[in-house]
Motif scaffolding. Structure first.
Motif, PDB file in Angstrom:
ATOM      1  N   SER A  37      45.848 -76.005 -35.049  1.00 25.89           N
ATOM      2  CA  SER A  37      47.108 -76.710 -35.247  1.00 25.89           C
ATOM      3  C   SER A  37      47.493 -77.351 -33.926  1.00 25.89           C
ATOM      4  O   SER A  37      47.195 -76.815 -32.859  1.00 25.89           O
ATOM      5  CB  SER A  37      48.228 -75.748 -35.675  1.00 25.89           C
ATOM      6  OG  SER A  37      48.092 -75.352 -37.008  1.00 25.89           O
ATOM      7  N   TYR A  39      50.799 -79.520 -31.810  1.00 20.39           N
ATOM      8  CA  TYR A  39      52.184 -79.985 -31.720  1.00 20.39           C
ATOM      9  C   TYR A  39      52.219 -81.079 -30.665  1.00 20.39           C
ATOM     10  O   TYR A  39      51.922 -80.835 -29.493  1.00 20.39           O
ATOM     11  CB  TYR A  39      53.116 -78.833 -31.339  1.00 20.39           C
ATOM     12  CG  TYR A  39      53.317 -77.839 -32.459  1.00 20.39           C
ATOM     13  CD1 TYR A  39      54.503 -77.803 -33.188  1.00 20.39           C
ATOM     14  CD2 TYR A  39      52.303 -76.951 -32.817  1.00 20.39           C
ATOM     15  CE1 TYR A  39      54.689 -76.908 -34.241  1.00 20.39           C
ATOM     16  CE2 TYR A  39      52.472 -76.052 -33.856  1.00 20.39           C
ATOM     17  CZ  TYR A  39      53.659 -76.034 -34.563  1.00 20.39           C
ATOM     18  OH  TYR A  39      53.834 -75.148 -35.604  1.00 20.39           O
ATOM     19  N   THR A  64      55.319 -80.485 -41.846  1.00 27.85           N
ATOM     20  CA  THR A  64      54.571 -79.536 -41.024  1.00 27.85           C
ATOM     21  C   THR A  64      54.513 -80.034 -39.579  1.00 27.85           C
ATOM     22  O   THR A  64      55.153 -81.030 -39.228  1.00 27.85           O
ATOM     23  CB  THR A  64      53.164 -79.315 -41.622  1.00 27.85           C
ATOM     24  OG1 THR A  64      52.541 -78.215 -40.975  1.00 27.85           O
ATOM     25  CG2 THR A  64      52.298 -80.559 -41.485  1.00 27.85           C
ATOM     26  N   ASN A  65      53.755 -79.321 -38.765  1.00 25.99           N
ATOM     27  CA  ASN A  65      53.556 -79.721 -37.373  1.00 25.99           C
ATOM     28  C   ASN A  65      52.753 -81.023 -37.313  1.00 25.99           C
ATOM     29  O   ASN A  65      52.370 -81.588 -38.337  1.00 25.99           O
ATOM     30  CB  ASN A  65      52.861 -78.608 -36.589  1.00 25.99           C
ATOM     31  CG  ASN A  65      51.571 -78.173 -37.236  1.00 25.99           C
ATOM     32  OD1 ASN A  65      51.574 -77.602 -38.324  1.00 25.99           O
ATOM     33  ND2 ASN A  65      50.454 -78.445 -36.596  1.00 25.99           N
ATOM     34  N   CYS A 163      53.146 -73.329 -40.044  1.00 20.48           N
ATOM     35  CA  CYS A 163      54.132 -73.823 -39.086  1.00 20.48           C
ATOM     36  C   CYS A 163      55.290 -72.835 -38.953  1.00 20.48           C
ATOM     37  O   CYS A 163      55.756 -72.550 -37.839  1.00 20.48           O
ATOM     38  CB  CYS A 163      54.625 -75.196 -39.537  1.00 20.48           C
ATOM     39  SG  CYS A 163      55.778 -75.994 -38.420  1.00 20.48           S
TER      40      CYS A 163
END
Length: 199
Positions: A37, A39, A64-65, A163
């Motif tokens: 993931s 960010y 979501t991210n 997330c």
């Protein structure tokens, strides 16, 4: 990533145990596999959020991210982050800083489809506009980090299950995302400790 590309299957200790086609690993018997993931932040500390495209197999239309994905076999995770940010959001290459090396989760949709991933989390800082790829992203928006965190923690903002689990862990790193100290790569699952000279 097309459905014909391979993802890395892992055991509970994070060792690679094989590969499988992406099209085969998101169902009701989803095997544990390697993912990431990310960010994305701008220099004002705003976070880039995305709404997953409506035709996605897992959590379609959900906020979501910035970007998630799977490394190809032999591909370093930070390179996978950069590759997917370019493909999904048109963002130029920027350093991907490891933040949560050992994050893992399992989540089940209402229809029984499962996500089951070892999913290290990265931070990327950019000074560029996102250009969403409609094959992957339905919408992209920037929010101040604190506003986003407050919304997630209060459940006022509905986000993907991964997330929702990641945000409290990221908050433990400090209130300013641009000041977070990157984690040591030795904390990555063994399958993710890939040399940049490989592949």
């Amino acid at each position: 990533m097309t459905s014909d590309e391979l993802v890395v299957l892992v055991d509970e200790e994070g060792h690679a145990i094989g590969t499988a086609r992406k099209s085969s690993v998101h169902g009701q018997e989803t095997p544990l596999h390697l993912a990431f993931s990310s960010y994305v932040f701008d220099h004002d500390g705003r976070v880039l959020l995305t709404r997953r495209a409506a035709h996605k197999v897992t959590w379609p239309g959900v906020l979501t991210n910035s970007c998630c994905g799977h490394p190809l076999p032999g591909e370093p995770l930070d390179r996978a982050v950069t590759r997917r940010l370019s493909y999904e959001l048109g963002l130029p290459a920027a350093p991907a800083d490891l933040m949560l090396p050992a994050f893992a989760y399992r989540a089940v949709m209402g229809n029984g489809v499962v996500e089951h991933e070892l999913c290290p989390v990265y931070r990327v800082t950019v000074d560029a506009l996102a250009v969403p790829n409609p094959d992957e992203v339905g919408e992209a928006l920037w929010l101040p980090w604190k506003e986003f965190v407050d919304g997630v923690l209060s459940h006022a903002l509905a986000v993907s299950p991964w997330c929702a689990e990641q945000v409290p862990l990221l908050m433990e790193l400090g209130p300013d995302p641009l000041a977070w100290t990157p984690a040591d790569e030795s904390g990555l699952p063994p399958a993710a400790r890939v040399s940049h000279g490989a592949g």
